[in-house]
Design an enzyme around this catalytic site. Sequence first.
Site, short mmCIF file in Angstrom:
data_model
loop_
_atom_site.label_atom_id
_atom_site.label_comp_id
_atom_site.label_asym_id
_atom_site.label_seq_id
_atom_site.Cartn_x
_atom_site.Cartn_y
_atom_site.Cartn_z
N HIS A 23 -1.78 13.81 0.53
CA HIS A 23 -0.40 13.33 0.66
C HIS A 23 0.60 14.49 0.72
O HIS A 23 1.76 14.33 0.33
CB HIS A 23 -0.01 12.43 -0.53
CG HIS A 23 -0.49 11.01 -0.42
ND1 HIS A 23 -1.81 10.67 -0.42
CD2 HIS A 23 0.20 9.83 -0.31
CE1 HIS A 23 -1.93 9.34 -0.33
NE2 HIS A 23 -0.73 8.82 -0.26
N SER B 108 -2.20 -1.18 7.76
CA SER B 108 -3.04 -1.11 8.96
C SER B 108 -2.46 -0.08 9.90
O SER B 108 -1.88 -0.42 10.93
CB SER B 108 -3.07 -2.48 9.66
OG SER B 108 -3.48 -3.52 8.82
N GLU B 109 -2.59 1.17 9.56
CA GLU B 109 -1.91 2.20 10.37
C GLU B 109 -2.29 2.15 11.85
O GLU B 109 -1.39 2.19 12.71
CB GLU B 109 -2.15 3.59 9.78
CG GLU B 109 -1.31 3.90 8.54
CD GLU B 109 -1.85 3.28 7.27
OE1 GLU B 109 -2.95 2.68 7.31
OE2 GLU B 109 -1.19 3.38 6.22
N GLU C 6 4.78 -0.09 6.87
CA GLU C 6 4.53 -0.55 5.51
C GLU C 6 5.77 -0.33 4.66
O GLU C 6 6.30 0.78 4.60
CB GLU C 6 3.34 0.23 4.92
CG GLU C 6 2.05 -0.07 5.65
CD GLU C 6 1.03 1.05 5.55
OE1 GLU C 6 1.15 1.88 4.63
OE2 GLU C 6 0.13 1.10 6.41
N ASP D 148 -0.08 12.53 6.55
CA ASP D 148 -1.48 12.69 6.19
C ASP D 148 -2.35 11.55 6.74
O ASP D 148 -3.56 11.70 6.83
CB ASP D 148 -1.61 12.69 4.67
CG ASP D 148 -0.73 13.72 4.02
OD1 ASP D 148 -1.25 14.71 3.53
OD2 ASP D 148 0.50 13.53 4.01
C1 LIG Z 1 -4.02 4.60 4.60
C2 LIG Z 1 -2.92 4.53 3.62
N1 LIG Z 1 -1.84 3.81 3.91
C3 LIG Z 1 -0.81 3.73 3.04
C4 LIG Z 1 -0.87 4.38 1.84
C5 LIG Z 1 0.29 4.30 0.87
N2 LIG Z 1 -0.10 3.43 -0.22
C6 LIG Z 1 -0.67 3.91 -1.33
S1 LIG Z 1 -1.16 2.71 -2.35
C7 LIG Z 1 -0.59 1.50 -1.33
C8 LIG Z 1 -0.74 0.08 -1.71
C9 LIG Z 1 -2.17 -0.24 -1.85
O1 LIG Z 1 -2.31 -1.56 -2.23
P1 LIG Z 1 -3.70 -2.09 -2.74
O2 LIG Z 1 -4.77 -1.67 -1.80
O3 LIG Z 1 -3.55 -3.53 -2.99
O4 LIG Z 1 -3.95 -1.30 -4.08
P2 LIG Z 1 -3.10 -1.39 -5.41
O5 LIG Z 1 -2.10 -0.30 -5.35
O6 LIG Z 1 -2.48 -2.73 -5.48
O7 LIG Z 1 -4.10 -1.18 -6.49
C10 LIG Z 1 -0.03 2.06 -0.19
C11 LIG Z 1 0.56 1.30 0.91
C12 LIG Z 1 -2.02 5.13 1.58
N3 LIG Z 1 -2.14 5.84 0.46
N4 LIG Z 1 -3.03 5.18 2.46
#
Ligand SMILES: Cc1ncc(C[n+]2csc(CCOP(=O)(O)OP(=O)(O)O)c2C)c(N)n1
Lengths: 334, 334, 329, 329
Positions: D128, D58-59, D28, D84
């Site tokens: 985190h 999609s981990e 990501e 985490d």
């Molecule tokens: C399982 C997981 N993968 C990656 C992250 C890192 N991360 C935090 S918010 C985010 C983006 C999320 O996007 P979205 O679901 O569209 O929510 P938005 O921030 O746009 O409200 C990512 C990749 C995380 N917190 N949890």
Amino acid sequence: MSRANDAHIARYRTMRRIRTFEERVGELFLKGESAGSMLHLSIGEEAVVGLTDHMRDGDTFTTHHRGHGIFLARGADPARMLAEIGGRGSGYCRGKGGSMHIADRGLGHLGANAIVGGGIPHVVGAGISARNAGSDAVSVAFFGDGAMSQGILYEAKNMAALWKLPVVFCCINNQYGMGTRVDRSAGHRDFPARATAFGLNGARADGAEVEEVFEAAQDVMDGARNGRAGFLEIDAYRFHGHARMDKSPYRSPEEEEEGRQRDPLARARNRIGDDITLDRIDDEAEAEMDKAMEDAIAAAPPDHASMFEDVYAEGTPPPRPQRERLMDILGESA
Amino acid sequence: MSRANDAHIARYRTMRRIRTFEERVGELFLKGESAGSMLHLSIGEEAVVGLTDHMRDGDTFTTHHRGHGIFLARGADPARMLAEIGGRGSGYCRGKGGSMHIADRGLGHLGANAIVGGGIPHVVGAGISARNAGSDAVSVAFFGDGAMSQGILYEAKNMAALWKLPVVFCCINNQYGMGTRVDRSAGHRDFPARATAFGLNGARADGAEVEEVFEAAQDVMDGARNGRAGFLEIDAYRFHGHARMDKSPYRSPEEEEEGRQRDPLARARNRIGDDITLDRIDDEAEAEMDKAMEDAIAAAPPDHASMFEDVYAEGTPPPRPQRERLMDILGESA
Amino acid sequence: MTTTYRDALRQALVDAMEDDDSVILLGEEVGLYGGAYGVTKGLLDRFGETRVIDTPISEPGIVGAAIGAAMTGLRPVAEIMYVDFAGLVMDQLANQAAKSRYMFGGQIGVPMVLRTQGGTGRSAAAQHSQSLEAWMMHVPGLRLAMPGTVSDAYHLLRDALRQPDPVCFIEHKGLYTLKGEIGPEPDAPWGQPAIRRKGTDLTIATYSRMLQEVLKAAEALAPSVEVEVIDLRTLNPLEDEVLMDSVRRTGRCLIVTEAVTTGSVASEIAARVTEQCFDWLEEPPLRLGGEDIPVPVAPALEAASIPDATLIGETARWLVTREAPSWAA
Amino acid sequence: MTTTYRDALRQALVDAMEDDDSVILLGEEVGLYGGAYGVTKGLLDRFGETRVIDTPISEPGIVGAAIGAAMTGLRPVAEIMYVDFAGLVMDQLANQAAKSRYMFGGQIGVPMVLRTQGGTGRSAAAQHSQSLEAWMMHVPGLRLAMPGTVSDAYHLLRDALRQPDPVCFIEHKGLYTLKGEIGPEPDAPWGQPAIRRKGTDLTIATYSRMLQEVLKAAEALAPSVEVEVIDLRTLNPLEDEVLMDSVRRTGRCLIVTEAVTTGSVASEIAARVTEQCFDWLEEPPLRLGGEDIPVPVAPALEAASIPDATLIGETARWLVTREAPSWAA
Ligand SMILES: Cc1ncc(C[n+]2csc(CCOP(=O)(O)OP(=O)(O)O)c2C)c(N)n1
Ligand SMILES: Cc1ncc(C[n+]2csc(CCOP(=O)(O)OP(=O)(O)O)c2C)c(N)n1
Ligand SMILES: [Mg+2]
Ligand SMILES: [Mg+2]
């Protein structure tokens, strides 16, 4: 005899070899020669040959725990398979993997998997490899209807569609995940819709008719070879219990009877009609599998020392056996 | 003034309070009074109020990391929220959770989540509770477009549809998951199709128009209350960066400008047209949030000892602080 | 009355479900099939579909649903068929169930039990034979129980179902047919080890199926070596004074687990024993565990990959008498 | 030339990608965004979309895709943004990547690197801020590296990218801005600890960010207490003779980790040190780690939940001189 007929007969032969092989696996268990009872027979699902017949050298695939038939269709040696299923050193995986973890990198088999859905995302990576190498190889993930409930399937489908990978997801729907009939696991029974919604080429074929599977698979496999990821559901029936110990008390004899009417082998035989040829094929399959069985049973279990091999690559130090550690500690201060 | 108008104005008020609240969160960070920089503002996504307005006492919900607005809409106290975001002892979670882990069981908030998709399946369980209790409570999972790529969403949707649970999945599509625009994460951009394929009631609404969201949500929420699990995509735009440090270099100023035209607050204001009333609402929101801000900043950080509390339930022994362990070991043999 | 580990578990579920309407079961094959290992047989008929819920094959979803149910007033028992599938649910278990109470400042507890089973013995190969309790023990907020006797199968599960916090309850596939009695009371309070055999020369700490192997070894060693056998029972909470007292008496400690040795619960126990009993120790606390390899499918290799009564006995004697076993000569 | 931990990591990726076309990155935000912590900045422009692949969130799918790519000739570096999220990928990591070679009898290796980062320091709260290396260390077949210096950031990542087996490579979010030099050669061969400071009174074993705290503490203690500091660098393989030699010289050992203490790598190291150095020990090997709690968000609590140079120094002095720190009086 027409070419089409040749192909039909060839598919019959493969299906017959699978059927006979699986019968032998059942016998291996009854003789107490299998490694454990986690043996999942693919009897009733032989029409998968309709898809594997579109696969080529260089194509890769992963299977679930019920993958003997697929592997055979892709060229596996039944003797080495049975040896592996029997936990013998001469098996495909040196007796370490068994029925649920059989593989042959040379034949493109990246591994059977005992985690429902576990092998599915691997084809995405194989698709990246093929794409980056500029090859036209397709990678196919085979799995059951049970895996339709595993989240990782949707992650993999989305990636395959997004990146336009040469990947096919093949769901062999045998109507059951262990004792759970598919209507008790799926909120909605339209599996191809769960593929098209992600942008895949989604199709479905009657698993009682290998030629129908063959036709449906043509489009899906061709599409994948051209970067359109695809999904094919093969609608079949699991003739036997989930694993060797399961007598399927959760389904009625009537249902079983009806399901077994949907026998791809019997239907192919009827369609082809050439009993003399087919009888000969049957005999050959019996002879082949009997021989494989004999070889497997005669094979020796793996060496004790091999236990520590293959955890890490050759040339890197193997794990230290516990007895050596104990000798270090208790030997020293004596 | 018509009843409809009252409702419109009430929604405007909630949206305005959210907007102003989030602005204050940004300031809290700039003043160095927030606990860290993992603050995700929901500015641009206020039209979610069109859904929360269908929720009732007893309904429950989970949110993602960008859930301040949803929580406010469900009745949160902004001062306790800001205190939590500032890591203060008087915050909703005693300064242990922060922005991404805010909750209030009393208001039905089962928890914000910092794991993308992590809170989604919890509504399935809440749905089982409601069903078993014979209540008409609905449980709503709020999440972003990014979570559309998490497998667990599909597991949860399938269960909710299969068991006919009073559950709604609400995807707030703000077009981005961090720096990834949705066309770079989704193989196919029809999210409701990913719900109907599982048997859910799937819908989509323009997140620039709160009343449109309200109408679409009506059907989805009513359906859920009657055991038809639903899915609603709210199509919005993330006005600011992903978190407080992100300046969104991966998108063009033109795109941002265009996106910000899709401002649900401005549009609602225009539609209602009653500037005097709305100005008063704006002023009230400012005053309310200023006060909340003052209170939060004045609040004390949590006690050191509270660190060991709440790991386990009251009445069961807390974890042993390390210093006590060291004293046992090193004190004794002195 | 003699019963089995399997039936004791079922009895615990039945009794808890009779006592408390909020107890529900959910998992793959827990209903119609009666559980992959038969533990939940008959419960669907008895308690109905709203309380015994067959699920799709969606482990993260199952645990997630259980969490949500627990947060909203139910007391779910989620079943994950094999502990080997823990890798699918650790996020829900460790990041959600275990941390919710803390992250939310004490407001939201997650009183659920995750039932699962692990271990070797069925030639089930590397993905169906693991012992992964060390992962769970490393998670604050998560309780962890591993019964090694029939009575504990019953009592620890009852205890687990009274906890306000999430409990990971790991059975052993090799114990389901173990016969024994369910005692009228638990052998020790929740969180405390039980002394299964008294001894003076060596303390062996263990749990789950290895308890049975250790007891066999101990009987065979007596009277020349008298082993004290401590069954840890719960790994969180683990009030370890009983163990420490024992080690201070015997001066020697062997810790036996089935899990891969590196990073195992045996390592944790060894570290604690050394910290707390250093001045009393004649010998270093010694770990005896699974080999640091995936479990092979071939039955002979599988058996050789974990400790058994013979190896335990040899090692125990060695530690006490300094007589090396033949293979160490 | 002075550089940072972050830039050293990037340099390692660049050099590996220049040397070997089969190296690809996926995860990501690794491309356009340049990595959540900036490690992969510029790599998309430099190597293009087929080698630097931004993925959906999609981990499990990411790790699964990396496994398949590794099985078919690529050498993927999959990035999981925070360790985490390990709970989402442990199945792919432990059941698939780590076991494939074994289960398939040596036929199919999985030469991939899983890059991720962990630890506290950013008020990022309980989901985190974790240090979960103990989970990985308990998995046979999985290599594990945790650089604590700028030079190791470079060299260990290069080494990881030459391994035939899967490597979990865990960075620390608190080290990205650490300044230092990249040595012309690694400080020690892959699999071997490095002695970061010589000393005679006490051995401290540590790794990752805690190395920096330990070094600070050691400097402050000298010359009254001379600490030998051992940086473990890789936890699998871990050829621990360097550590054991040190402990045999100093007679005392403190193990410092940031992870929750129970079930941690510190426990494993303590168990090994006791087993192998028992007759040389003046004191029990002692663990100093994170408190057994989820990480709280409030900055002061977060900081208090893990060891720092002060606590390390106090504990070290206590262990050597038997002078208790003020709070223990
Ligand atoms: C399982 C997981 N993968 C990656 C992250 C890192 N991360 C935090 S918010 C985010 C983006 C999320 O996007 P979205 O679901 O569209 O929510 P938005 O921030 O746009 O409200 C990512 C990749 C995380 N917190 N949890
Ligand atoms: C992740 C996971 N969950 C559960 C199991 C136990 N299990 C093994 S096979 C099976 C049923 C699978 O059904 P399906 O996918 O339809 O395949 P089939 O056996 O019908 O071929 C289950 C539940 C498993 N091996 N892995
Ligand atoms: Mg099936
Ligand atoms: Mg988004």
